[in-house]
Scaffold this motif. Structure first.
Motif, PDB file in Angstrom:
ATOM      1  N   ALA A 112       0.829  -1.208   0.000  1.00 51.20           N
ATOM      2  CA  ALA A 112       0.000   0.000   0.000  1.00 51.20           C
ATOM      3  C   ALA A 112       0.864   1.259   0.000  1.00 51.20           C
ATOM      4  CB  ALA A 112      -0.942  -0.010   1.195  1.00 51.20           C
ATOM      5  N   CYS A 113       1.945   1.261   0.775  1.00 48.95           N
ATOM      6  CA  CYS A 113       2.838   2.418   0.793  1.00 48.95           C
ATOM      7  C   CYS A 113       3.546   2.592  -0.543  1.00 48.95           C
ATOM      8  CB  CYS A 113       3.851   2.294   1.932  1.00 48.95           C
ATOM      9  SG  CYS A 113       3.130   2.574   3.558  1.00 48.95           S
ATOM     10  N   GLU A 114       3.908   1.505  -1.191  1.00 50.21           N
ATOM     11  CA  GLU A 114       4.487   1.597  -2.534  1.00 50.21           C
ATOM     12  C   GLU A 114       3.519   2.287  -3.490  1.00 50.21           C
ATOM     13  OE1 GLU A 114       7.382  -2.350  -2.637  1.00 50.21           O
ATOM     14  OE2 GLU A 114       5.306  -2.511  -3.332  1.00 50.21           O
ATOM     15  N   THR A 115       2.244   1.965  -3.380  1.00 50.42           N
ATOM     16  CA  THR A 115       1.222   2.583  -4.225  1.00 50.42           C
ATOM     17  C   THR A 115       1.172   4.094  -3.984  1.00 50.42           C
ATOM     18  OG1 THR A 115      -0.074   0.548  -4.242  1.00 50.42           O
ATOM     19  CG2 THR A 115      -1.239   2.584  -4.787  1.00 50.42           C
ATOM     20  N   LEU A 116       1.164   4.506  -2.712  1.00 49.72           N
ATOM     21  CA  LEU A 116       1.142   5.936  -2.398  1.00 49.72           C
ATOM     22  C   LEU A 116       2.403   6.630  -2.901  1.00 49.72           C
ATOM     23  CD1 LEU A 116      -1.331   5.243  -0.671  1.00 49.72           C
ATOM     24  CD2 LEU A 116      -0.363   6.687   1.123  1.00 49.72           C
ATOM     25  N   GLU A 130       8.898  11.182   3.454  1.00 52.10           N
ATOM     26  CA  GLU A 130       9.442  10.907   4.790  1.00 52.10           C
ATOM     27  C   GLU A 130       8.622   9.838   5.505  1.00 52.10           C
ATOM     28  OE1 GLU A 130      11.040  15.468   5.467  1.00 52.10           O
ATOM     29  OE2 GLU A 130       9.229  14.811   6.524  1.00 52.10           O
ATOM     30  N   TRP A 131       9.244   9.257   6.510  1.00 48.55           N
ATOM     31  CA  TRP A 131       8.633   8.238   7.372  1.00 48.55           C
ATOM     32  C   TRP A 131       9.159   8.509   8.768  1.00 48.55           C
ATOM     33  CZ3 TRP A 131       5.533   4.067   5.900  1.00 48.55           C
ATOM     34  CH2 TRP A 131       5.368   3.039   6.834  1.00 48.55           C
ATOM     35  N   VAL A 132       8.276   8.654   9.736  1.00 46.69           N
ATOM     36  CA  VAL A 132       8.680   8.892  11.118  1.00 46.69           C
ATOM     37  C   VAL A 132       8.045   7.803  11.975  1.00 46.69           C
ATOM     38  CG1 VAL A 132       8.604  10.482  13.069  1.00 46.69           C
ATOM     39  CG2 VAL A 132       8.819  11.380  10.745  1.00 46.69           C
ATOM     40  N   VAL A 143       9.433  -1.615   7.466  1.00 39.55           N
ATOM     41  CA  VAL A 143       8.703  -1.150   6.283  1.00 39.55           C
ATOM     42  C   VAL A 143       9.508  -0.055   5.593  1.00 39.55           C
ATOM     43  CG1 VAL A 143       6.627   0.012   5.435  1.00 39.55           C
ATOM     44  CG2 VAL A 143       6.424  -1.784   7.163  1.00 39.55           C
ATOM     45  N   ALA A 144      10.014   0.897   6.372  1.00 40.98           N
ATOM     46  CA  ALA A 144      10.820   1.976   5.782  1.00 40.98           C
ATOM     47  C   ALA A 144      11.997   1.393   4.999  1.00 40.98           C
ATOM     48  CB  ALA A 144      11.301   2.934   6.870  1.00 40.98           C
ATOM     49  N   LYS A 145      12.652   0.405   5.556  1.00 42.65           N
ATOM     50  CA  LYS A 145      13.780  -0.243   4.859  1.00 42.65           C
ATOM     51  C   LYS A 145      13.312  -0.913   3.575  1.00 42.65           C
ATOM     52  CE  LYS A 145      16.363  -1.173   9.062  1.00 42.65           C
ATOM     53  NZ  LYS A 145      16.783  -2.208  10.022  1.00 42.65           N
ATOM     54  N   LEU A 147      10.928  -0.104   1.757  1.00 43.83           N
ATOM     55  CA  LEU A 147      10.575   0.948   0.805  1.00 43.83           C
ATOM     56  C   LEU A 147      11.814   1.642   0.246  1.00 43.83           C
ATOM     57  CD1 LEU A 147       7.508   2.492   2.660  1.00 43.83           C
ATOM     58  CD2 LEU A 147       7.456   1.078   0.578  1.00 43.83           C
ATOM     59  N   GLY A 148      12.982   1.217   0.667  1.00 43.11           N
ATOM     60  CA  GLY A 148      14.222   1.804   0.168  1.00 43.11           C
ATOM     61  C   GLY A 148      14.575   3.121   0.822  1.00 43.11           C
ATOM     62  N   MET A 149      14.003   3.390   1.976  1.00 47.16           N
ATOM     63  CA  MET A 149      14.276   4.641   2.670  1.00 47.16           C
ATOM     64  C   MET A 149      15.609   4.573   3.420  1.00 47.16           C
ATOM     65  SD  MET A 149      10.597   5.884   4.057  1.00 47.16           S
ATOM     66  CE  MET A 149       9.448   6.636   2.916  1.00 47.16           C
ATOM     67  N   THR A 150      16.163   5.740   3.660  1.00 50.06           N
ATOM     68  CA  THR A 150      17.414   5.888   4.396  1.00 50.06           C
ATOM     69  C   THR A 150      17.104   6.469   5.769  1.00 50.06           C
ATOM     70  OG1 THR A 150      18.646   6.292   2.363  1.00 50.06           O
ATOM     71  CG2 THR A 150      19.641   7.092   4.408  1.00 50.06           C
ATOM     72  N   LEU A 151      17.682   5.877   6.798  1.00 51.90           N
ATOM     73  CA  LEU A 151      17.549   6.429   8.145  1.00 51.90           C
ATOM     74  C   LEU A 151      18.433   7.663   8.233  1.00 51.90           C
ATOM     75  CD1 LEU A 151      16.535   6.303  11.063  1.00 51.90           C
ATOM     76  CD2 LEU A 151      18.469   4.780  11.564  1.00 51.90           C
TER      77      LEU A 151
END
Length: 183
Positions: A112-116, A130-132, A143-145, A147-151
């Protein structure tokens, strides 16, 4: 109304004020599980509170801001995803989520987050998402990881909950990273 498939038995669709009774029933199943991890104003205790929450998001969406979407599995609302914030002028948004325990572990939140994020980056031209999450929320960080997000860092003692202040992690992904992920 639209519904986008996430899996054979699950789909994503907007949550609007007229869904208040369904949203309240869902929160009855999810409330204690999600309460430590989401904003206090989001977790309501009755249909009027559910209607108010959905109404706030509807107003924000009408102003091209925050948006709220439900995840239904086999026709039952089991969680959702949202743009906690959405600022087209600055090109920055924040994505968030929640899920009741029975629906965990099926990849619904990630999909679902990929869709958004696909929509935010490809249709709306956002530059940064962003993701907090609370630093001790391992499922959210995972999930953040995925999604390919960076901390980017930790905001110390910034998340109050029941008289205790918790650290919060700040994650992000930029449009160029999103477009080339997994390639």
């Amino acid at each position: 109304m639209f519904a986008l498939p996430l899996r054979d038995d699950a789909h994503l669709s907007p949550l609007e004020p007229w869904h208040a009774e369904e949203f309240a029933a869902h929160l009855d199943r999810a409330r204690e599980h999600i309460r430590p991890w989401v904003g206090a104003a989001f977790v309501t205790d009755d249909v009027d509170g559910a209607r108010a929450t959905l109404g706030r998001y509807a107003e924000r969406q009408a102003a091209d801001g925050a948006r709220l979407y439900g995840i239904r599995r086999e026709g039952t609302l089991v969680g959702g995803v949202m743009f906690v914030s959405f600022d087209a002028a600055s090109g920055t948004c924040e994505v968030g989520c929640w899920l009741e325990p029975a629906a965990e572990g099926h990849g619904l939140i990630t999909r679902a987050c990929e869709t958004l994020l696909d929509w935010a980056f490809t249709v709306r031209g956002m530059h940064r998402a962003e993701w907090v999450c609370r630093a001790d929320n391992e499922r959210s960080a995972a999930v953040a990881k995925r999604l390919g997000m960076t901390l980017e860092g930790v905001r110390r003692a910034s998340w109050p909950y029941e008289g205790v202040r918790y650290d919060a992690q700040q994650w992000s992904v930029l449009a160029p990273e999103w477009r080339t992920r997994g390639v």
